[in-house]
Design a protein around this motif. Structure first.
Motif, PDB file in Angstrom:
ATOM      1  N   GLU A  65       1.379  -1.443   0.067  1.00 56.01           N
ATOM      2  CA  GLU A  65       0.012   0.317   0.234  1.00 56.01           C
ATOM      3  C   GLU A  65       1.158   1.122  -0.385  1.00 56.01           C
ATOM      4  O   GLU A  65       0.548   1.822  -0.814  1.00 56.01           O
ATOM      5  N   TYR A  74       2.068  -0.232  -9.761  1.00 60.85           N
ATOM      6  CA  TYR A  74       0.719  -0.553  -8.773  1.00 60.85           C
ATOM      7  C   TYR A  74       0.103  -1.812  -9.263  1.00 60.85           C
ATOM      8  O   TYR A  74      -1.105  -2.846  -8.898  1.00 60.85           O
ATOM      9  N   ARG A 102      -4.513   5.000  -3.826  1.00 54.89           N
ATOM     10  CA  ARG A 102      -4.191   4.624  -3.382  1.00 54.89           C
ATOM     11  C   ARG A 102      -4.819   3.098  -3.787  1.00 54.89           C
ATOM     12  O   ARG A 102      -6.298   2.100  -3.620  1.00 54.89           O
ATOM     13  N   ARG A 132      -3.162   7.082   6.426  1.00 50.61           N
ATOM     14  CA  ARG A 132      -4.825   6.832   6.599  1.00 50.61           C
ATOM     15  C   ARG A 132      -5.672   8.397   6.700  1.00 50.61           C
ATOM     16  O   ARG A 132      -7.045   8.139   6.449  1.00 50.61           O
ATOM     17  N   LYS A 189      -4.816  -1.032  -1.101  1.00 54.41           N
ATOM     18  CA  LYS A 189      -5.524  -0.203   0.194  1.00 54.41           C
ATOM     19  C   LYS A 189      -5.715  -1.226   1.136  1.00 54.41           C
ATOM     20  O   LYS A 189      -6.503  -2.291   1.004  1.00 54.41           O
ATOM     21  N   MET A 206       0.967   3.969  -2.935  1.00 53.34           N
ATOM     22  CA  MET A 206       1.021   5.403  -3.133  1.00 53.34           C
ATOM     23  C   MET A 206       1.286   6.625  -2.447  1.00 53.34           C
ATOM     24  O   MET A 206       1.795   7.559  -3.371  1.00 53.34           O
ATOM     25  N   LEU A 223       2.281   4.383   7.693  1.00 49.16           N
ATOM     26  CA  LEU A 223       0.618   4.193   6.671  1.00 49.16           C
ATOM     27  C   LEU A 223      -0.340   4.763   8.121  1.00 49.16           C
ATOM     28  O   LEU A 223      -1.161   4.929   7.597  1.00 49.16           O
TER      29      LEU A 223
END
Length: 496
Positions: free
Chosen positions: A91, A255, A411, A403, A414, A95, A399
């Protein structure tokens, strides 16, 4: 249409063709290139995780659990922890698509000081000393056949380890593609010996060699301190699950390929580790395994005779593959730290011809070479090993923090919030349990070293004292001329 206009049009066409050919010969950008695909990414994870640990000393986990059953369960638990940690990093990596592993995430969530302390500890101690240990293990296995019946001379081992560091550093500085090919080859080679051990072990079990696996929980010793030390040893064997986050900028379609490499690579390693331990117990009793200096070699002597030479050869392949993967990723940490101004600036420069972070890789290799000089590098590794989980926990905590503080960030992946919270608690346990269970001065020394990085941070990074710049600027200029390196394209534009 007249002759003149025709000639002019032809000249224009030729000129455009020449200009296009010149542009095609130039690199698209003076940045790291995206050359690592899904297969190479998976090989990097598997090849870096599976090093010398699972072949040489799974006895550390058995020693701290006391029985076969808890030992096998703990190997699986360590794999689950590594997988959950890798998903949290996936993640973060999708991100914030910057290379450097934990560094950019700590920078984004907590600011420059935690990021600097991470780069300070990792670049100077954790990464190069780990690289040195892997190369020393390789040197011991390669030199052993030439000294039958006795220990190889220390000088021979250290010289061979230094030569290994030089070779791997050169390969990674020359070409990303070549380093990826080397990683793929040695990952394939180590999977051969893994398959040999697993298949032969399953055959032995099918033949009825299950006596060491019956009453597998008898004699187990489950204590808070013992479990934490067993987790340390098991997770050390799984270390490398976050390696792709160090080269995010060089991943094709990060990704997609970052999470897929994790989902494919780490479960494959868990499967191999558990079955290899089962195979070991099909041949050795727990007592015999604890007395073995190199478990895989003992296994080979009993099962693969007269082809016992296969095990040391492929363990050497496995070790050098892990060393190559470590060098490939850790050099990017020095590169990113230099780019952010937290290390010497020339560490962020890229080779004009090779498009690799050559200065960072060479610096990393040079520091690793220094660490092969002391007589007992393992002591140094033990002093600083728990620092890794301080930074793993801090990064996963970043992380959780982002959030709430950086909700606007995209994101693509997630994970459920319960996973990073659980991993933060695991990290706290792994850091505090050994200190409470077996307190040693070494832990205090490690913390003092980490905090001691602030002595360098404030004058050199925060305040940027002028006399320091007078020293580093000529050094940077000479490095540029000798190594033919330049700043990344975005840095060069900022300097204009």
């Amino acid at each position: 249409m007249g002759e003149g206009s025709v000639r002019n049009r032809k000249r224009l066409q030729h000129g455009q063709a020449d200009q296009q050919s010149i542009q095609s010969e130039q690199p698209k950008t003076m940045n790291l290139q995206k050359k690592v695909g899904l297969f190479s990414g998976t090989c990097l994870i598997v090849g870096t995780i599976i090093g010398s640990g699972i072949f040489i000393s799974p006895k550390s986990v058995l020693l701290n659990t006391g029985a076969v059953g808890p030992c096998l369960i703990l190997w699986a638990v360590c794999g689950v922890i590594a997988t959950l940690g890798a998903l949290c990093f996936a993640e973060l990596g999708t991100m914030i698509t910057k290379s450097g592993g934990e560094y950019p995430y700590l920078m984004e969530a907590f600011g420059p000081i935690p990021a600097f302390l991470f780069s300070w500890t990792s670049v100077i101690v954790i990464k190069p000393s780990s690289f040195a240990i892997i190369c020393l293990s390789f040197a011991e296995y390669v030199s052993a056949p030439f000294y039958p019946g006795c220990e190889p001379p220390v000088a021979v081992i250290k010289c061979l380890a230094a030569a290994t560091i030089l070779t791997i550093t050169s390969v990674n500085a020359l070409s990303v593609t070549l380093a990826s090919y080397v990683q793929n080859f040695f990952t394939a080679a180590k999977m051969i010996i893994v398959i040999i051990i697993i298949v032969s072990g399953m055959v032995l079990l099918a033949q009825g060699n299950t006596q060491n696996l019956t009453n597998s929980f008898e004699g187990s010793k489950i204590t808070v301190g013992g479990i934490s030390l067993a987790l340390y040893n098991g997770l050390w064997a799984y270390d490398g699950w976050n390696q792709l986050n160090y080269i995010t900028e060089e991943l094709k379609n990060p990704y997609r390929n970052l999470p897929l490499s994790i989902i494919i690579g780490i479960p494959l390693v868990i499967f191999c580790y558990v079955l290899m331990n089962v195979s070991y117990f099909a041949v050795m009793t727990p007592t015999e395994l604890l007395q073995s200096p190199a478990v895989a070699v003992t296994y080979g002597d009993r099962v693969l005779y007269p082809a016992t030479w296969v095990v040391p050869l492929f363990v050497a392949f496995s070790t050098i593959g892990a060393a190559n993967g470590t060098c490939f990723t850790a050099g990017r940490l020095a590169f990113v730290a230099g780019r952010e101004g937290h290390m010497l600036k020339f560490l962020s420069y890229i080779s004009v011809k090779r498009l690799t972070p050559a200065p960072a890789i060479i610096f990393y290799g040079a520091v690793a070479t220094i660490y092969i000089i002391p007589a007992d590098i393992n002591t140094l590794i033990n002093y600083f090993s728990f620092a890794v989980w301080i930074f793993y926990g801090s990064t996963i905590a970043a992380l959780v923090v982002m959030r709430f503080t950086r909700k606007e960030l995209n994101r693509p992946i997630k994970v459920p919030i319960v996973i990073p919270i659980f991993m933060v608690l695991v990290s706290i346990y792994l850091v505090l349990a050994p200190i409470i269970g077996q307190p040693e001065w070494a832990y205090l020394y490690c913390i003092l070293f980490i905090v001691g990085g602030l002595i360098f941070y404030f004058p050199f990074v925060h305040f940027k004292v002028k006399w320091a710049q007078k020293i580093t600027k000529p050094l940077t200029m000479y490095i540029q001329m000798i190594m033919e390196v330049v700043p990344p394209e975005e840095d060069a534009e900022n300097e204009k």
